[in-house]
Motif scaffolding. Sequence first.
Motif, short mmCIF file in Angstrom:
data_model
loop_
_atom_site.label_atom_id
_atom_site.label_comp_id
_atom_site.label_asym_id
_atom_site.label_seq_id
_atom_site.Cartn_x
_atom_site.Cartn_y
_atom_site.Cartn_z
N PHE A 199 70.68 -2.89 -11.61
CA PHE A 199 69.51 -3.34 -10.81
C PHE A 199 68.43 -3.90 -11.74
O PHE A 199 67.80 -4.92 -11.45
N GLN A 200 68.25 -3.23 -12.88
CA GLN A 200 67.24 -3.64 -13.86
C GLN A 200 67.53 -5.04 -14.41
O GLN A 200 66.65 -5.89 -14.52
N LEU A 201 68.81 -5.28 -14.76
CA LEU A 201 69.18 -6.53 -15.42
C LEU A 201 69.40 -7.68 -14.44
O LEU A 201 69.10 -8.84 -14.74
N THR A 202 69.99 -7.38 -13.25
CA THR A 202 70.41 -8.47 -12.35
C THR A 202 69.78 -8.40 -10.97
O THR A 202 69.96 -9.33 -10.17
N GLY A 203 69.12 -7.29 -10.65
CA GLY A 203 68.57 -7.14 -9.31
C GLY A 203 69.63 -6.71 -8.30
O GLY A 203 69.35 -6.53 -7.11
N ASN A 204 70.89 -6.51 -8.76
CA ASN A 204 71.98 -6.08 -7.87
C ASN A 204 72.33 -4.63 -8.22
O ASN A 204 72.73 -4.34 -9.35
N PRO A 205 72.19 -3.69 -7.26
CA PRO A 205 72.43 -2.27 -7.59
C PRO A 205 73.90 -1.90 -7.70
O PRO A 205 74.23 -0.78 -8.10
N THR A 214 73.60 -13.37 -11.74
CA THR A 214 72.62 -13.98 -12.65
C THR A 214 71.58 -12.93 -13.02
O THR A 214 71.38 -11.94 -12.30
N LEU A 215 70.90 -13.14 -14.15
CA LEU A 215 69.88 -12.20 -14.62
C LEU A 215 68.66 -12.20 -13.70
O LEU A 215 68.34 -13.21 -13.05
N ALA A 216 67.97 -11.06 -13.66
CA ALA A 216 66.83 -10.90 -12.75
C ALA A 216 65.55 -11.56 -13.26
O ALA A 216 64.54 -11.54 -12.59
N LEU A 223 74.78 -13.09 -16.39
CA LEU A 223 74.74 -12.02 -17.39
C LEU A 223 75.78 -12.23 -18.49
O LEU A 223 75.47 -12.11 -19.68
N LEU A 224 77.02 -12.56 -18.12
CA LEU A 224 78.08 -12.73 -19.12
C LEU A 224 77.84 -13.97 -19.98
O LEU A 224 78.17 -13.96 -21.17
N ASP A 225 77.27 -15.03 -19.39
CA ASP A 225 76.94 -16.22 -20.19
C ASP A 225 75.88 -15.88 -21.24
O ASP A 225 75.95 -16.31 -22.39
N LYS A 226 74.89 -15.12 -20.82
CA LYS A 226 73.82 -14.70 -21.72
C LYS A 226 74.39 -13.86 -22.87
O LYS A 226 74.04 -14.04 -24.04
N LEU A 227 75.30 -12.94 -22.52
CA LEU A 227 75.90 -12.07 -23.54
C LEU A 227 76.72 -12.89 -24.52
O LEU A 227 76.65 -12.68 -25.74
N ASP A 228 77.51 -13.85 -24.01
CA ASP A 228 78.27 -14.74 -24.89
C ASP A 228 77.35 -15.47 -25.87
O ASP A 228 77.64 -15.59 -27.06
N MET A 229 76.22 -15.95 -25.33
CA MET A 229 75.26 -16.70 -26.13
C MET A 229 74.68 -15.81 -27.24
O MET A 229 74.61 -16.21 -28.41
N VAL A 230 74.28 -14.60 -26.87
CA VAL A 230 73.64 -13.68 -27.81
C VAL A 230 74.60 -13.31 -28.94
O VAL A 230 74.24 -13.36 -30.12
N VAL A 231 75.84 -12.94 -28.61
CA VAL A 231 76.77 -12.47 -29.66
C VAL A 231 77.27 -13.61 -30.53
O VAL A 231 77.44 -13.44 -31.74
N THR A 232 77.51 -14.79 -29.95
CA THR A 232 78.00 -15.91 -30.79
C THR A 232 76.90 -16.43 -31.72
O THR A 232 77.19 -16.86 -32.83
#
Length: 578
Positions: A199-205, A214-216, A223-232
């Motif tokens: 809920f905190q990250l995406t608004g979906n409980p 998508t992120l909140a 969320l997964l696109d953001k994570l891919d971006m951060v780690v790469t």
Amino acid sequence: MDELKLYTYIAVFGSFGLYFAIAWWARAGSTSDFYVAGGGVSPVQNGMAIGADWMSAASFISMAGMIAFLGYGGSVFLMGWTGGYVLLAMLLAPYMRKHGKFTVPEFISDRYYSKTARIVAVVCLIIASLTYIIGQMKGVGVAFSRFLEVDYGLGLGIGMAVVWVYAVLGGMKGITYTQIAQYCVLIFAYTIPAIFISFQLTGNPIPQLGLGSTLADGSGVYLLDKLDMVVTDLGFKEYTTSSMGNSLNMFAYTMSLMIGTAGLPHVIMRFFTVPSVKAARSSAGYALVFIALLYTVAPAVGAMARLNLMNTIEPAAGQNMVYAERPQWFKDWEKTGLLKFEDKNNDGKVQYVADPEKNEMVKVDRDIMVLANPAIANLPNWVIALVAAGGLAAALSTAAGLLLAISSSISHDLMKGVLTPNLSEKNELLAGRVVMTLSILVAGYLGLNPPGFAAGTVALAFGLAASSIFPALMMGIFSKKMSGTAAVWGMCSGIGITMLYVFQHKGIMFIQGTSFLGPLEPNWFLGISPNAFGAVGALVNFAVAFIVLKAKGPAPAEIQQLVENFRIPAGAGAAHNH
């Protein structure tokens, strides 16, 4: 005492008090109670107990941590462990329940008309179960060392004492009802933080849906696109496409976990506790539902934990966390030694990158991710305390089941079945409790010197069960002509080649410094890792058994009739009395 510590003590010791009370209420008075809970457990109760027995420290503490760092490659654990239950429910449990004996070696002894087969099965069972317990003990030590703020070794000792009380006292009867309580504790402890964080990250409980949302923050980024971006950006492998070696290794790893699940004695024993064959099938169905409640949440927990960790250390591109301003959870985990920082460039900031020369987070133990996740996300203290109780419930429930499997194999199969057939029920019960005590001490020693993180160690146990016990059970049920001699040769070959492969890479009996070929990753057989080699061992087991069968001839006619009888879909009587 601070608020978090108070909540943790209430959650952890309150749950322990409940387990002790249940163990005392359901203490075993006979060998039937001790080994199969009197055979009167309902399918729903048994499904919950199987769920707790199954969702060990590896599932609760380590699996999401593996997924957090391996990404897509970590899915082998989800697919293998759940797929194994389908195999177990369809191909093994009903037939073995119909045969009506207490233990796996006892079934193998009857089916293969051989005391040698029984002894080989006992040895295979002990090797696989002891390896599995190491993973549980690592989980117990990690959870206790952090939440009770004690040394890892002392935490392990406390966990051993707790298991000893309710496993030795209650046997299968006490363990079954304790595991039902432990399932309730661990499923709440796993899903409540996941709901908060999703809920905190995406608004979906709903975490399962949050993973694909998508992120909140209104950016519209998934969320997964953001994570891919951060780690790469930091040089790590892309999260959603990284795999564990080549495709063959992924397949072998999944298969090894799957057939290892179906061959684990402490899980199969649970199906002997229900009153009928129909109830055995229903138990497996309920167990799958109860397990799915946790397993479908695990990918979300892993991905969200990794994203929160990365965002804490690098809040924005190029801005690194100042070490002196690190959050409290970071300091707490540093005390355990499972999180380590080394300021290589002396700038007072934390650089967390893939390049080992520049990476200053020199240790981030995968097994801490689930336990640390609520604190990283700044969740309320009562949620953090609940997770501590859940992690311990998961580790203790499986450790108890494994100890019972080892205890029954030695006291019932080896002593009563082979060495001292005239052993009285009272003495058999006493022997079972003594063996369980010794097993806890051995498991504790191995837990102090584990060969790796919990889920990896557990994968080795599955490989050992996959290469030895599963083929013997499958051939025993579906090949009427399979002989005792052929089965013994098959089991010895399967577990022998798997142990040789594992020990040459991981050390003899996992003792560091004795791996006579070292890691040798470039020279792995067809790129298959030691943790995945159980699938190859199983193929060797089947091949050797059928070659020996051709050479030595089939099983006697009365054994073929025995197999025919337990394959007929009709009701089964009570478990045989001993």
